[in-house]
Motif scaffolding. Structure first.
Motif, PDB file in Angstrom:
ATOM      1  N   ALA A  73       1.461   4.096 -10.942  1.00  0.00           N
ATOM      2  CA  ALA A  73       2.325   5.153 -11.483  1.00  0.00           C
ATOM      3  C   ALA A  73       3.017   4.685 -12.759  1.00  0.00           C
ATOM      4  CB  ALA A  73       3.358   5.575 -10.443  1.00  0.00           C
ATOM      5  N   MET A  74       3.463   3.433 -12.771  1.00  0.00           N
ATOM      6  CA  MET A  74       4.104   2.884 -13.962  1.00  0.00           C
ATOM      7  C   MET A  74       3.128   2.805 -15.129  1.00  0.00           C
ATOM      8  SD  MET A  74       6.485  -0.125 -12.311  1.00  0.00           S
ATOM      9  CE  MET A  74       7.055  -0.661 -13.931  1.00  0.00           C
ATOM     10  N   ARG A  75       1.855   2.675 -14.800  1.00  0.00           N
ATOM     11  CA  ARG A  75       0.823   2.627 -15.829  1.00  0.00           C
ATOM     12  C   ARG A  75       0.526   4.023 -16.375  1.00  0.00           C
ATOM     13  NH1 ARG A  75      -4.398   0.384 -13.365  1.00  0.00           N
ATOM     14  NH2 ARG A  75      -4.771   2.603 -12.969  1.00  0.00           N
ATOM     15  N   GLY A  76       1.022   5.051 -15.676  1.00  0.00           N
ATOM     16  CA  GLY A  76       0.855   6.415 -16.151  1.00  0.00           C
ATOM     17  C   GLY A  76      -0.230   7.218 -15.463  1.00  0.00           C
ATOM     18  N   ASP A  77      -0.846   6.662 -14.430  1.00  0.00           N
ATOM     19  CA  ASP A  77      -1.928   7.370 -13.730  1.00  0.00           C
ATOM     20  C   ASP A  77      -1.360   8.018 -12.465  1.00  0.00           C
ATOM     21  OD1 ASP A  77      -4.238   8.292 -12.555  1.00  0.00           O
ATOM     22  OD2 ASP A  77      -5.398   6.480 -12.939  1.00  0.00           O
ATOM     23  N   ALA A  78      -0.781   9.205 -12.618  1.00  0.00           N
ATOM     24  CA  ALA A  78      -0.131   9.875 -11.496  1.00  0.00           C
ATOM     25  C   ALA A  78      -1.127  10.297 -10.427  1.00  0.00           C
ATOM     26  CB  ALA A  78       0.638  11.098 -12.002  1.00  0.00           C
ATOM     27  N   ASP A  79      -2.320  10.693 -10.821  1.00  0.00           N
ATOM     28  CA  ASP A  79      -3.323  11.141  -9.854  1.00  0.00           C
ATOM     29  C   ASP A  79      -3.749  10.005  -8.925  1.00  0.00           C
ATOM     30  OD1 ASP A  79      -3.241  13.650 -10.922  1.00  0.00           O
ATOM     31  OD2 ASP A  79      -5.007  13.380 -12.195  1.00  0.00           O
ATOM     32  N   GLU A  80      -4.060   8.859  -9.509  1.00  0.00           N
ATOM     33  CA  GLU A  80      -4.474   7.710  -8.697  1.00  0.00           C
ATOM     34  C   GLU A  80      -3.336   7.241  -7.808  1.00  0.00           C
ATOM     35  OE1 GLU A  80      -6.840   4.638  -7.141  1.00  0.00           O
ATOM     36  OE2 GLU A  80      -7.325   6.496  -8.211  1.00  0.00           O
ATOM     37  N   SER A  81      -2.131   7.245  -8.347  1.00  0.00           N
ATOM     38  CA  SER A  81      -0.961   6.839  -7.562  1.00  0.00           C
ATOM     39  C   SER A  81      -0.789   7.756  -6.357  1.00  0.00           C
ATOM     40  CB  SER A  81       0.296   6.872  -8.433  1.00  0.00           C
ATOM     41  OG  SER A  81       1.443   6.588  -7.670  1.00  0.00           O
ATOM     42  N   HIS A  82      -0.967   9.053  -6.564  1.00  0.00           N
ATOM     43  CA  HIS A  82      -0.826  10.016  -5.473  1.00  0.00           C
ATOM     44  C   HIS A  82      -1.853   9.758  -4.372  1.00  0.00           C
ATOM     45  CE1 HIS A  82       0.450  13.769  -3.644  1.00  0.00           C
ATOM     46  NE2 HIS A  82      -0.824  14.131  -3.523  1.00  0.00           N
ATOM     47  N   GLN A  83      -3.079   9.472  -4.749  1.00  0.00           N
ATOM     48  CA  GLN A  83      -4.114   9.180  -3.768  1.00  0.00           C
ATOM     49  C   GLN A  83      -3.809   7.906  -2.995  1.00  0.00           C
ATOM     50  OE1 GLN A  83      -6.543  11.248  -2.874  1.00  0.00           O
ATOM     51  NE2 GLN A  83      -5.606  12.666  -4.344  1.00  0.00           N
ATOM     52  N   LEU A  84      -3.271   6.918  -3.682  1.00  0.00           N
ATOM     53  CA  LEU A  84      -2.902   5.664  -3.010  1.00  0.00           C
ATOM     54  C   LEU A  84      -1.762   5.887  -2.022  1.00  0.00           C
ATOM     55  CD1 LEU A  84      -3.139   3.230  -6.057  1.00  0.00           C
ATOM     56  CD2 LEU A  84      -4.572   3.157  -3.994  1.00  0.00           C
ATOM     57  N   LEU A  85      -0.835   6.743  -2.379  1.00  0.00           N
ATOM     58  CA  LEU A  85       0.262   7.045  -1.456  1.00  0.00           C
ATOM     59  C   LEU A  85      -0.256   7.734  -0.197  1.00  0.00           C
ATOM     60  CD1 LEU A  85       3.040   8.231  -3.946  1.00  0.00           C
ATOM     61  CD2 LEU A  85       3.074   6.172  -2.525  1.00  0.00           C
ATOM     62  N   HIS A  86      -1.219   8.612  -0.352  1.00  0.00           N
ATOM     63  CA  HIS A  86      -1.844   9.237   0.815  1.00  0.00           C
ATOM     64  C   HIS A  86      -2.479   8.168   1.704  1.00  0.00           C
ATOM     65  CE1 HIS A  86      -1.534  13.564   0.962  1.00  0.00           C
ATOM     66  NE2 HIS A  86      -1.715  13.650  -0.352  1.00  0.00           N
ATOM     67  N   GLU A  87      -3.129   7.205   1.091  1.00  0.00           N
ATOM     68  CA  GLU A  87      -3.787   6.145   1.855  1.00  0.00           C
ATOM     69  C   GLU A  87      -2.764   5.273   2.571  1.00  0.00           C
ATOM     70  OE1 GLU A  87      -6.884   2.525   0.870  1.00  0.00           O
ATOM     71  OE2 GLU A  87      -7.041   4.415  -0.239  1.00  0.00           O
ATOM     72  N   ALA A  88      -1.679   4.951   1.872  1.00  0.00           N
ATOM     73  CA  ALA A  88      -0.613   4.148   2.485  1.00  0.00           C
ATOM     74  C   ALA A  88       0.009   4.893   3.662  1.00  0.00           C
ATOM     75  CB  ALA A  88       0.446   3.810   1.445  1.00  0.00           C
ATOM     76  N   HIS A  89       0.189   6.197   3.502  1.00  0.00           N
ATOM     77  CA  HIS A  89       0.780   6.995   4.566  1.00  0.00           C
ATOM     78  C   HIS A  89      -0.147   7.079   5.785  1.00  0.00           C
ATOM     79  CE1 HIS A  89       2.098  10.870   6.490  1.00  0.00           C
ATOM     80  NE2 HIS A  89       3.251  10.246   6.362  1.00  0.00           N
ATOM     81  N   ARG A  90      -1.442   7.132   5.536  1.00  0.00           N
ATOM     82  CA  ARG A  90      -2.397   7.154   6.648  1.00  0.00           C
ATOM     83  C   ARG A  90      -2.318   5.856   7.448  1.00  0.00           C
ATOM     84  NH1 ARG A  90      -7.196   5.178   7.696  1.00  0.00           N
ATOM     85  NH2 ARG A  90      -7.426   4.243   5.624  1.00  0.00           N
ATOM     86  N   LEU A  91      -2.045   4.759   6.766  1.00  0.00           N
ATOM     87  CA  LEU A  91      -1.963   3.459   7.435  1.00  0.00           C
ATOM     88  C   LEU A  91      -0.647   3.280   8.195  1.00  0.00           C
ATOM     89  CD1 LEU A  91      -3.447   1.283   4.558  1.00  0.00           C
ATOM     90  CD2 LEU A  91      -4.488   1.615   6.811  1.00  0.00           C
ATOM     91  N   ALA A  92       0.422   3.896   7.679  1.00  0.00           N
ATOM     92  CA  ALA A  92       1.745   3.718   8.320  1.00  0.00           C
ATOM     93  C   ALA A  92       2.525   5.019   8.208  1.00  0.00           C
ATOM     94  CB  ALA A  92       2.497   2.572   7.653  1.00  0.00           C
ATOM     95  N   ARG A  93       2.243   5.943   9.103  1.00  0.00           N
ATOM     96  CA  ARG A  93       2.831   7.279   9.011  1.00  0.00           C
ATOM     97  C   ARG A  93       4.336   7.297   9.280  1.00  0.00           C
ATOM     98  NH1 ARG A  93      -0.806  11.193   8.375  1.00  0.00           N
ATOM     99  NH2 ARG A  93      -3.006  10.748   8.826  1.00  0.00           N
ATOM    100  N   ARG A  94       4.857   6.272   9.931  1.00  0.00           N
ATOM    101  CA  ARG A  94       6.283   6.247  10.251  1.00  0.00           C
ATOM    102  C   ARG A  94       7.084   5.397   9.271  1.00  0.00           C
ATOM    103  NH1 ARG A  94       8.491  10.001  12.256  1.00  0.00           N
ATOM    104  NH2 ARG A  94      10.111   8.782  13.266  1.00  0.00           N
ATOM    105  N   ASP A  95       6.444   4.929   8.222  1.00  0.00           N
ATOM    106  CA  ASP A  95       7.176   4.145   7.219  1.00  0.00           C
ATOM    107  C   ASP A  95       7.993   5.099   6.345  1.00  0.00           C
ATOM    108  OD1 ASP A  95       7.552   2.886   4.459  1.00  0.00           O
ATOM    109  OD2 ASP A  95       6.791   1.175   5.598  1.00  0.00           O
ATOM    110  N   LEU A  96       9.301   4.934   6.366  1.00  0.00           N
ATOM    111  CA  LEU A  96      10.184   5.864   5.673  1.00  0.00           C
ATOM    112  C   LEU A  96       9.954   5.855   4.169  1.00  0.00           C
ATOM    113  CD1 LEU A  96      13.897   6.586   6.380  1.00  0.00           C
ATOM    114  CD2 LEU A  96      13.195   6.090   4.048  1.00  0.00           C
ATOM    115  N   SER A  97       9.898   4.682   3.564  1.00  0.00           N
ATOM    116  CA  SER A  97       9.779   4.607   2.106  1.00  0.00           C
ATOM    117  C   SER A  97       8.469   5.210   1.621  1.00  0.00           C
ATOM    118  CB  SER A  97       9.906   3.157   1.635  1.00  0.00           C
ATOM    119  OG  SER A  97       8.877   2.356   2.179  1.00  0.00           O
ATOM    120  N   ILE A  98       7.393   5.028   2.396  1.00  0.00           N
ATOM    121  CA  ILE A  98       6.099   5.593   2.001  1.00  0.00           C
ATOM    122  C   ILE A  98       6.117   7.111   2.144  1.00  0.00           C
ATOM    123  CG2 ILE A  98       3.651   5.711   2.620  1.00  0.00           C
ATOM    124  CD1 ILE A  98       3.815   2.746   3.357  1.00  0.00           C
ATOM    125  N   THR A  99       6.664   7.607   3.250  1.00  0.00           N
ATOM    126  CA  THR A  99       6.745   9.054   3.454  1.00  0.00           C
ATOM    127  C   THR A  99       7.595   9.706   2.369  1.00  0.00           C
ATOM    128  OG1 THR A  99       6.550   8.737   5.850  1.00  0.00           O
ATOM    129  CG2 THR A  99       7.361  10.864   5.093  1.00  0.00           C
TER     130      THR A  99
END
Length: 282
Positions: A26-52
């Motif tokens: 995201a800091m690099r400016g690629d919002a689309d890729e960052s969004h997809q990575l966040l989805h992946e992180a959330h799939r791995l840890a759905r109860r993680d507050l910071s990721i959600t």
């Protein structure tokens, strides 16, 4: 991304790494890729507050209103919410806004209420609740929420704006002048607000309170003091003359009566008189 991680890596640890990568992308400016990575992180840890929270805010930024409302709204019941009260309350405000933009405004109020329950200093939620109360015609509730918003504000400019508006509302709409005076008294020193205070205090003959207002006046910048003094003199010459007279007595009167400490007033104007006698005795 997951395929590149070690097979024996715990899901929570993998999610943290993916979340970290999402922030870097995201800091690099690629919002689309960052969004997809966040989805992946959330799939791995759905109860993680910071990721959600991060995923919900990403959905909000991308105007994915239903997804944003679901992810951010779920944080109200998260077991770690209290430890991150300010951030979660901000997320809940966005959840409410997302509900409205998803054409489900009836769901918004519960998120605002959850936000202020979690963080009573969430001014945006209090303001939104005040607007909802006004839409329902509940003036008392709206006023209460606006009070809480003003109390929650730490920015002097916001406090001034809010308490000034509350005072105007109390005087003009509620016709409750004592309440208006209380609101204006809570506002940071300001020429317009102090003038309003002096006006209502003059009207009810409140000598002591007017004295306190004058003390607050002394906190203003010199040019603002001049502006208010000129206005006060024009509107209430008798009161202005009384204050002026007491000021001159305290500054230049005989020190025997408690003013003019260390003869500072006499020194200022070069008055020798009794000063010479007093100093000779010293």
């Amino acid at each position: 991304m997951v395929g590149e991680l070690p097979d024996n890596l715990a899901p929570e640890r993998a999610a943290a790494l993916v979340h970290r990568l999402a922030r870097a992308v995201a800091m690099r400016g690629d919002a689309d890729e960052s969004h997809q990575l966040l989805h992946e992180a959330h799939r791995l840890a759905r109860r993680d507050l910071s990721i959600t929270l991060a995923l919900g805010e990403s959905c909000f930024a991308r105007k994915l209103w239903r997804e944003a409302a679901i992810h951010l709204g779920s944080l109200a019941e998260h077991p770690d919410a209290a430890a991150h009260a300010s951030a979660v309350a901000s997320g809940l405000v966005k959840a409410a806004q997302a509900e409205i933009r998803a054409l489900k405004p009836a769901n918004a109020e519960k998120h605002y209420l959850a936000a202020v329950k979690l963080d009573p200093r969430c001014g945006k939620a209090w303001h939104a609740l005040a607007e909802l109360a006004m839409e329902k015609g509940d003036v008392a509730r709206a006023t209460e929420c606006l009070e809480r918003e003003a109390l929650a504000s730490s920015d002097p400019r916001d406090r001034l704006r809010l308490y000034d508006a509350l005072g105007d509302f109390a005087e003009g709409v509620l016709e409750d002048v004592p309440r208006a005076e209380r609101y204006w008294s809570e506002a940071p020193p300001n020429v317009e607000v102090l003038e309003k205070l002096l006006r209502v205090q003059r009207k009810r003959g409140a000598g002591n309170e007017r004295g306190e207002t004058c003390e607050r006046f002394a906190e203003l910048a010199p040019e603002l003091q001049d502006a208010l003094l000129t206005e006060t003199e024009a509107k209430d010459g008798a009161f202005f003359a009384l204050v002026r007279g007491h000021t001159l007595q305290g500054m230049f009167g005989d020190p025997y009566y408690g003013g003019n400490a260390d003869f500072i007033g006499w020194d200022l104007i070069g008055y020798p008189g009794r000063l010479m006698i007093a100093r000779a005795k010293q």
